[in-house]
Design a protein around this motif. Sequence first.
Motif, PDB file in Angstrom:
ATOM      1  N   SER A   1     -25.660   5.502  20.388  1.00  0.00           N
ATOM      2  CA  SER A   1     -27.045   5.808  20.725  1.00  0.00           C
ATOM      3  C   SER A   1     -27.364   5.384  22.147  1.00  0.00           C
ATOM      4  CB  SER A   1     -27.984   5.105  19.746  1.00  0.00           C
ATOM      5  OG  SER A   1     -29.325   5.300  20.122  1.00  0.00           O
ATOM      6  N   LEU A   2     -26.922   4.175  22.528  1.00  0.00           N
ATOM      7  CA  LEU A   2     -27.167   3.671  23.876  1.00  0.00           C
ATOM      8  C   LEU A   2     -26.461   4.528  24.916  1.00  0.00           C
ATOM      9  CD1 LEU A   2     -26.882  -0.179  23.274  1.00  0.00           C
ATOM     10  CD2 LEU A   2     -28.956   1.107  23.800  1.00  0.00           C
ATOM     11  N   SER A   3     -25.230   4.929  24.600  1.00  0.00           N
ATOM     12  CA  SER A   3     -24.460   5.774  25.506  1.00  0.00           C
ATOM     13  C   SER A   3     -25.156   7.115  25.706  1.00  0.00           C
ATOM     14  CB  SER A   3     -23.049   5.975  24.958  1.00  0.00           C
ATOM     15  OG  SER A   3     -22.332   6.875  25.769  1.00  0.00           O
ATOM     16  N   SER A   4     -25.651   7.715  24.623  1.00  0.00           N
ATOM     17  CA  SER A   4     -26.335   9.000  24.689  1.00  0.00           C
ATOM     18  C   SER A   4     -27.631   8.881  25.478  1.00  0.00           C
ATOM     19  CB  SER A   4     -26.629   9.514  23.275  1.00  0.00           C
ATOM     20  OG  SER A   4     -25.426   9.701  22.557  1.00  0.00           O
ATOM     21  N   PHE A   5     -28.325   7.711  25.297  1.00  0.00           N
ATOM     22  CA  PHE A   5     -29.575   7.474  26.007  1.00  0.00           C
ATOM     23  C   PHE A   5     -29.337   7.401  27.509  1.00  0.00           C
ATOM     24  CE2 PHE A   5     -32.796   4.449  27.649  1.00  0.00           C
ATOM     25  CZ  PHE A   5     -33.928   5.209  27.410  1.00  0.00           C
ATOM     26  N   ALA A   6     -28.273   6.688  27.903  1.00  0.00           N
ATOM     27  CA  ALA A   6     -27.946   6.559  29.322  1.00  0.00           C
ATOM     28  C   ALA A   6     -27.617   7.921  29.921  1.00  0.00           C
ATOM     29  CB  ALA A   6     -26.771   5.609  29.504  1.00  0.00           C
ATOM     30  N   PHE A   7     -26.843   8.724  29.177  1.00  0.00           N
ATOM     31  CA  PHE A   7     -26.487  10.061  29.649  1.00  0.00           C
ATOM     32  C   PHE A   7     -27.731  10.923  29.783  1.00  0.00           C
ATOM     33  CE2 PHE A   7     -25.292  14.488  28.889  1.00  0.00           C
ATOM     34  CZ  PHE A   7     -24.359  14.663  29.889  1.00  0.00           C
ATOM     35  N   ALA A   8     -28.653  10.774  28.809  1.00  0.00           N
ATOM     36  CA  ALA A   8     -29.880  11.566  28.834  1.00  0.00           C
ATOM     37  C   ALA A   8     -30.696  11.240  30.074  1.00  0.00           C
ATOM     38  CB  ALA A   8     -30.699  11.306  27.570  1.00  0.00           C
ATOM     39  N   ASN A   9     -30.758   9.957  30.446  1.00  0.00           N
ATOM     40  CA  ASN A   9     -31.500   9.565  31.640  1.00  0.00           C
ATOM     41  C   ASN A   9     -30.918  10.195  32.898  1.00  0.00           C
ATOM     42  OD1 ASN A   9     -33.292   8.029  30.196  1.00  0.00           O
ATOM     43  ND2 ASN A   9     -32.228   6.098  30.548  1.00  0.00           N
ATOM     44  N   VAL A  10     -29.603  10.146  33.030  1.00  0.00           N
ATOM     45  CA  VAL A  10     -28.942  10.783  34.172  1.00  0.00           C
ATOM     46  C   VAL A  10     -29.212  12.273  34.162  1.00  0.00           C
ATOM     47  CG1 VAL A  10     -26.719  11.337  35.206  1.00  0.00           C
ATOM     48  CG2 VAL A  10     -27.139   9.031  34.368  1.00  0.00           C
ATOM     49  N   ASN A  11     -29.123  12.863  32.991  1.00  0.00           N
ATOM     50  CA  ASN A  11     -29.337  14.293  32.839  1.00  0.00           C
ATOM     51  C   ASN A  11     -30.766  14.666  33.223  1.00  0.00           C
ATOM     52  OD1 ASN A  11     -28.083  16.754  32.150  1.00  0.00           O
ATOM     53  ND2 ASN A  11     -29.185  16.812  30.208  1.00  0.00           N
ATOM     54  N   THR A  12     -31.721  13.803  32.852  1.00  0.00           N
ATOM     55  CA  THR A  12     -33.126  14.048  33.193  1.00  0.00           C
ATOM     56  C   THR A  12     -33.319  14.015  34.702  1.00  0.00           C
ATOM     57  OG1 THR A  12     -33.878  13.062  31.112  1.00  0.00           O
ATOM     58  CG2 THR A  12     -35.490  13.224  32.878  1.00  0.00           C
ATOM     59  N   ALA A  13     -32.702  13.031  35.359  1.00  0.00           N
ATOM     60  CA  ALA A  13     -32.796  12.938  36.816  1.00  0.00           C
ATOM     61  C   ALA A  13     -32.207  14.184  37.470  1.00  0.00           C
ATOM     62  CB  ALA A  13     -32.070  11.685  37.303  1.00  0.00           C
ATOM     63  N   GLN A  14     -31.074  14.656  36.968  1.00  0.00           N
ATOM     64  CA  GLN A  14     -30.446  15.859  37.509  1.00  0.00           C
ATOM     65  C   GLN A  14     -31.347  17.079  37.336  1.00  0.00           C
ATOM     66  OE1 GLN A  14     -26.793  15.639  35.232  1.00  0.00           O
ATOM     67  NE2 GLN A  14     -25.609  15.030  37.040  1.00  0.00           N
ATOM     68  N   GLN A  15     -31.949  17.189  36.140  1.00  0.00           N
ATOM     69  CA  GLN A  15     -32.815  18.331  35.857  1.00  0.00           C
ATOM     70  C   GLN A  15     -34.070  18.310  36.723  1.00  0.00           C
ATOM     71  OE1 GLN A  15     -33.475  18.027  31.633  1.00  0.00           O
ATOM     72  NE2 GLN A  15     -31.524  18.991  31.092  1.00  0.00           N
ATOM     73  N   ASN A  16     -34.674  17.131  36.886  1.00  0.00           N
ATOM     74  CA  ASN A  16     -35.870  17.021  37.720  1.00  0.00           C
ATOM     75  C   ASN A  16     -35.565  17.349  39.181  1.00  0.00           C
ATOM     76  OD1 ASN A  16     -37.585  16.301  35.631  1.00  0.00           O
ATOM     77  ND2 ASN A  16     -37.204  14.106  35.869  1.00  0.00           N
TER      78      ASN A  16
ATOM     79  N   GLY B   1     -32.997   2.078  35.433  1.00  0.00           N
ATOM     80  CA  GLY B   1     -33.908   3.114  35.903  1.00  0.00           C
ATOM     81  C   GLY B   1     -33.603   3.658  37.280  1.00  0.00           C
ATOM     82  N   ILE B   2     -32.563   3.124  37.935  1.00  0.00           N
ATOM     83  CA  ILE B   2     -32.174   3.597  39.263  1.00  0.00           C
ATOM     84  C   ILE B   2     -30.785   4.200  39.185  1.00  0.00           C
ATOM     85  CG2 ILE B   2     -31.718   2.938  41.655  1.00  0.00           C
ATOM     86  CD1 ILE B   2     -34.642   2.773  40.913  1.00  0.00           C
ATOM     87  N   TYR B   3     -30.632   5.375  39.813  1.00  0.00           N
ATOM     88  CA  TYR B   3     -29.366   6.104  39.755  1.00  0.00           C
ATOM     89  C   TYR B   3     -28.806   6.299  41.159  1.00  0.00           C
ATOM     90  CZ  TYR B   3     -31.563   6.990  35.312  1.00  0.00           C
ATOM     91  OH  TYR B   3     -32.206   6.812  34.118  1.00  0.00           O
ATOM     92  N   SER B   4     -27.512   6.230  41.270  1.00  0.00           N
ATOM     93  CA  SER B   4     -26.859   6.483  42.559  1.00  0.00           C
ATOM     94  C   SER B   4     -26.561   7.977  42.668  1.00  0.00           C
ATOM     95  CB  SER B   4     -25.564   5.681  42.675  1.00  0.00           C
ATOM     96  OG  SER B   4     -24.622   6.103  41.700  1.00  0.00           O
ATOM     97  N   ALA B   5     -26.486   8.447  43.893  1.00  0.00           N
ATOM     98  CA  ALA B   5     -26.157   9.847  44.156  1.00  0.00           C
ATOM     99  C   ALA B   5     -25.547   9.926  45.551  1.00  0.00           C
ATOM    100  CB  ALA B   5     -27.404  10.717  44.058  1.00  0.00           C
ATOM    101  N   GLU B   6     -25.142  11.117  45.932  1.00  0.00           N
ATOM    102  CA  GLU B   6     -24.503  11.301  47.232  1.00  0.00           C
ATOM    103  C   GLU B   6     -25.079  12.520  47.929  1.00  0.00           C
ATOM    104  OE1 GLU B   6     -19.916  11.516  48.952  1.00  0.00           O
ATOM    105  OE2 GLU B   6     -20.289  10.815  46.922  1.00  0.00           O
ATOM    106  N   ILE B   7     -25.461  12.342  49.207  1.00  0.00           N
ATOM    107  CA  ILE B   7     -25.940  13.444  50.044  1.00  0.00           C
ATOM    108  C   ILE B   7     -25.155  13.412  51.347  1.00  0.00           C
ATOM    109  CG2 ILE B   7     -27.900  14.442  51.275  1.00  0.00           C
ATOM    110  CD1 ILE B   7     -29.759  13.217  49.267  1.00  0.00           C
ATOM    111  N   ASP B   8     -24.414  14.487  51.611  1.00  0.00           N
ATOM    112  CA  ASP B   8     -23.605  14.573  52.832  1.00  0.00           C
ATOM    113  C   ASP B   8     -22.727  13.342  53.031  1.00  0.00           C
ATOM    114  OD1 ASP B   8     -24.683  17.057  53.497  1.00  0.00           O
ATOM    115  OD2 ASP B   8     -26.346  16.162  54.593  1.00  0.00           O
ATOM    116  N   GLY B   9     -22.123  12.873  51.930  1.00  0.00           N
ATOM    117  CA  GLY B   9     -21.226  11.735  52.012  1.00  0.00           C
ATOM    118  C   GLY B   9     -21.915  10.386  52.055  1.00  0.00           C
ATOM    119  N   GLN B  10     -23.256  10.361  52.053  1.00  0.00           N
ATOM    120  CA  GLN B  10     -24.002   9.099  52.094  1.00  0.00           C
ATOM    121  C   GLN B  10     -24.507   8.748  50.704  1.00  0.00           C
ATOM    122  OE1 GLN B  10     -27.485   9.101  54.595  1.00  0.00           O
ATOM    123  NE2 GLN B  10     -27.878   6.925  54.299  1.00  0.00           N
ATOM    124  N   VAL B  11     -24.353   7.482  50.316  1.00  0.00           N
ATOM    125  CA  VAL B  11     -24.854   7.017  49.026  1.00  0.00           C
ATOM    126  C   VAL B  11     -26.357   6.799  49.122  1.00  0.00           C
ATOM    127  CG1 VAL B  11     -24.813   5.141  47.328  1.00  0.00           C
ATOM    128  CG2 VAL B  11     -22.674   5.954  48.345  1.00  0.00           C
TER     129      VAL B  11
END
Length: 232
Positions: free
Chosen positions: A12-27, A47-57
């Motif tokens: 359940s916790l694993s699915s919740f974490a994935f859902a949060n990432v998925n929500t950020a991606q969708q938004n 509540g904070i997610y890492s991402a990459e833009i043009d090679g920058q974190v």
Amino acid sequence: MKKTILSMLLLSLSSFAFANVNTAQQNLAKNYPNLAVSNIANTEMRGIYSAEIDGQVVYLNEDAEHLIAGNMLRLKDQKSLTQELIVKNNTINWNSLPLKNAIKSVRGNGKRQLAIFSDPNCPYCQQLEVELKKLNDVTLYTFVLPLKPQSVAPSKQVYCEANPDFAWQQLIGKGIAPKSNKSCSNPINANLELAKKLGVSGTPAIIFSNGYRVLGAHPASEIEAMWRELGL
């Protein structure tokens, strides 16, 4: 029963974490479809997610309305989680490199290793070559990567010389192309395919023996510092 409940809770916790990432991606895709953001993932900060833009974190929250660029530091041990992520996102499998297609040069005991992608007519590659000469106890594997049209013919010819390393040094350092018209099989096309596979679209590129990859003509002092930081 306890094991079953624990397994369900972890799932359940694993699915919740994935859902949060998925929500950020969708938004992000919904509100800012033209923003090229990749590698969205959880961080240690809730509540904070890492991402990459043009090679920058960068970092964003679930509604993807704000981006933060900077260093995430874990206070208890002063560890830079951003630096760790940069290394992870820019690491390839060193053992997958076809070193037989590279020009090998050993200096000193050759203990430390670097793979270099270089175009003989690239001015930054020429700058890097000057810096590489300042390094001791290193084995260099140079994958000649002729991205410029005028580089293709002399690059192929280098591999046909009796001493490819010397021929390469003459070409990259002095602009002197091999004079002979020898013909031989060469790995230039294979090097171009390898660069494409690794996402190396420009020169020079440096790959350390742990697989960490950086671009640009870094001074010898910076390369030494990176060796120390990476524990190599």
